[in-house]
Design a protein around this motif. Structure first.
Motif, PDB file in Angstrom:
ATOM      1  N   PHE A 136     -52.242  -6.071-176.621  1.00  0.00           N
ATOM      2  CA  PHE A 136     -52.911  -6.842-177.672  1.00  0.00           C
ATOM      3  C   PHE A 136     -54.417  -6.601-177.626  1.00  0.00           C
ATOM      4  CE2 PHE A 136     -54.856 -10.636-179.446  1.00  0.00           C
ATOM      5  CZ  PHE A 136     -54.020 -11.010-180.502  1.00  0.00           C
ATOM      6  N   LEU A 137     -55.010  -6.671-176.431  1.00  0.00           N
ATOM      7  CA  LEU A 137     -56.456  -6.475-176.274  1.00  0.00           C
ATOM      8  C   LEU A 137     -56.861  -5.034-176.576  1.00  0.00           C
ATOM      9  CD1 LEU A 137     -57.058  -8.467-172.956  1.00  0.00           C
ATOM     10  CD2 LEU A 137     -57.234  -9.295-175.315  1.00  0.00           C
ATOM     11  N   ALA A 138     -56.033  -4.083-176.148  1.00  0.00           N
ATOM     12  CA  ALA A 138     -56.350  -2.675-176.418  1.00  0.00           C
ATOM     13  C   ALA A 138     -56.445  -2.417-177.915  1.00  0.00           C
ATOM     14  CB  ALA A 138     -55.293  -1.771-175.792  1.00  0.00           C
ATOM     15  N   GLY A 139     -55.591  -3.094-178.701  1.00  0.00           N
ATOM     16  CA  GLY A 139     -55.668  -2.955-180.144  1.00  0.00           C
ATOM     17  C   GLY A 139     -56.968  -3.473-180.711  1.00  0.00           C
ATOM     18  N   LEU A 140     -57.529  -4.533-180.111  1.00  0.00           N
ATOM     19  CA  LEU A 140     -58.810  -5.077-180.566  1.00  0.00           C
ATOM     20  C   LEU A 140     -59.969  -4.167-180.181  1.00  0.00           C
ATOM     21  CD1 LEU A 140     -58.343  -8.841-179.616  1.00  0.00           C
ATOM     22  CD2 LEU A 140     -57.876  -7.720-181.803  1.00  0.00           C
ATOM     23  N   ILE A 141     -59.825  -3.476-179.067  1.00  0.00           N
ATOM     24  CA  ILE A 141     -60.895  -2.578-178.624  1.00  0.00           C
ATOM     25  C   ILE A 141     -60.855  -1.263-179.398  1.00  0.00           C
ATOM     26  CG2 ILE A 141     -61.792  -1.217-176.686  1.00  0.00           C
ATOM     27  CD1 ILE A 141     -60.649  -3.396-174.822  1.00  0.00           C
ATOM     28  N   ALA A 142     -59.688  -0.618-179.436  1.00  0.00           N
ATOM     29  CA  ALA A 142     -59.636   0.761-179.919  1.00  0.00           C
ATOM     30  C   ALA A 142     -58.448   1.057-180.817  1.00  0.00           C
ATOM     31  CB  ALA A 142     -59.606   1.711-178.719  1.00  0.00           C
ATOM     32  N   GLY A 143     -57.751   0.046-181.298  1.00  0.00           N
ATOM     33  CA  GLY A 143     -56.617   0.301-182.173  1.00  0.00           C
ATOM     34  C   GLY A 143     -57.043   0.757-183.561  1.00  0.00           C
TER      35      GLY A 143
END
Length: 419
Positions: A136-143
């Motif tokens: 979920f967080l990875a999507g906010l950073i670089a998704g």
């Protein structure tokens, strides 16, 4: 303390603006295992909305067996308030964070998650994200947002190095966090995002963070953990959490759409920056559906994405300069509020202060409806009109002067005399 009841959450869109809020509903018949979920927020005006499952921050440590967060069958249809607040559509016209690697220390990241394909490297057991929060967080950073491009992260061109800082249930461990920071340093990550917060200072972690900063990494960390249940009325003294309390680390807290911290948020004096941390939409490790999430880890992910965007735009800036840029260009408030667009585009003077007032993505603590015409377009039109008026004034002045000279500087309409 009992964890809040799990269930679906509702993404609501109020009149005149878009706001995503967490509204707990009754648990479904086939309830998922108990877990720590973001706290509820007041309902927004308007009944139009859609249901999305909530993304937990950790799974119930009391359960005998680990049951991972199930795949979401729902997809968000609109951009949530947090992306509007950060004005990511306009930011992406300047940078996507390409060329920067963000090391994410959380519950792991699914390398095959939608919108992250080909840009995630995992170490150890980090590919197994049972909780789902790390993905979920990875999507906010670089998704990239996958098929829903308006749900892209802050730096959709950046790469993710996934590192596990928790056990499989999402409980953080200082030994795991320390090893993850060292692995991120060895991999030469430009940004290290520590999405967990530890209650006690650890000497090995202190050394690992110092080495990471010496190697040139921007270290961003959650200022506090997420409380198991906000608004419980328990009196909790203010304290420092780690590694956010280490020197040079950018400590991040979560904020609501109004710019305030959530009720019941754990108190701490070690906060450098606030970022959206409620009613945020992103994907998970199983399926292509969306979840609603919130909390300090979500805010940390947004700040880490902004750090990647700044590093991509200002590649020669050292880590301390990147951190300073994020705080110097933030919205002025009790806790400065992240403005990724201003951080990337503002020209800083010799003393490190903005050479001119930063061009803001939106007014402070306002949730802007990006369906309206961008204010920058209006400003550009105004400048064109003013410029045109100035040119016409100069032409008219030149014409008038030539006529006056031809009349021998006599007033217009005066008769001539023969000599």
């Amino acid at each position: 303390m009992r964890p809040p009841a799990r269930g679906t959450t509702r993404l609501l869109y109020g009149a005149g603006l878009t706001a995503a809020l967490l509204l707990p509903t009754a648990a479904p018949a086939q309830a998922t295992p108990p877990s720590r979920t973001p706290a509820a927020l007041p309902a927004a005006d308007g009944a139009k909305g859609q249901e999305l499952p909530g993304m937990p921050t950790a799974l119930d440590p009391r359960a005998e067996t680990v049951a991972c967060t199930p795949a979401s069958k729902e997809k968000a249809k609109k951009q949530d308030w947090s992306r509007q607040r950060l004005d990511l559509d306009r930011l992406h016209r300047h940078t996507t964070g390409a060329g920067v690697t963000v090391a994410l220390i959380s519950t792991g990241v699914d390398p095959g998650a939608e919108g992250l394909d080909g840009r995630v490297t995992v170490q150890g057991q980090a590919a197994d994200d049972c909780v789902g929060q790390g993905t979920f967080l990875a999507g906010l950073i670089a998704g990239t947002g996958g098929s829903t491009s308006r749900l892209a992260g802050v730096a959709p061109g950046a790469k993710i190095l996934a590192l596990r800082g928790t056990d499989r249930r999402g409980d953080p461990n200082p030994t795991l966090v320390t090893a993850a920071v060292r692995a991120a340093t060895a991999a030469k990550a430009g940004v290290i995002a520590v999405a967990v917060a530890l209650p006690r200072k650890d000497a090995a972690l202190t050394r690992a963070v110092a080495e990471a900063r010496k190697a040139g990494a921007v270290v961003v960390a959650a200022a506090t953990p997420d409380p198991p249940s906000r608004g419980s009325g328990d009196e909790i003294p203010s304290r420092t959490y780690w590694p956010a309390g280490e020197p040079g680390v950018l400590a991040v807290a979560d904020m609501l759409p109004g710019g305030t911290r959530p009720d019941g948020a754990l108190p701490t004096d070690s906060v450098d920056l606030a970022a959206p941390g409620a009613g945020v939409v992103s994907g998970g490790p199983r399926g292509k559906g969306h979840y609603l999430g919130g909390g300090v880890a979500v805010a940390t992910a947004y700040a880490a994405g902004a750090a990647a965007a700044v590093r991509a735009t200002h590649p020669d800036d050292p880590a301390d300069a990147v951190t300073h840029r994020l705080t110097a260009t933030a919205y002025p408030a009790d806790i400065p509020q992240l403005d990724a667009y201003a951080a990337v585009t503002t020209v800083l003077g010799a003393a490190g202060a903005p050479a001119a007032g930063p061009e803001r993505a939106a007014e402070p603590v306002a949730v802007r409806d990006t369906s309206d015409t961008d204010r920058a377009t209006g400003r550009a039109t105004l400048f064109v009109l003013l410029g045109s008026a100035g040119v016409l004034s100069l032409l008219w002045a030149g014409f008038a002067l030539s006529r006056a000279r031809a009349r021998g500087w006599r007033p217009a309409g005066a008769g001539t005399t023969e000599s």
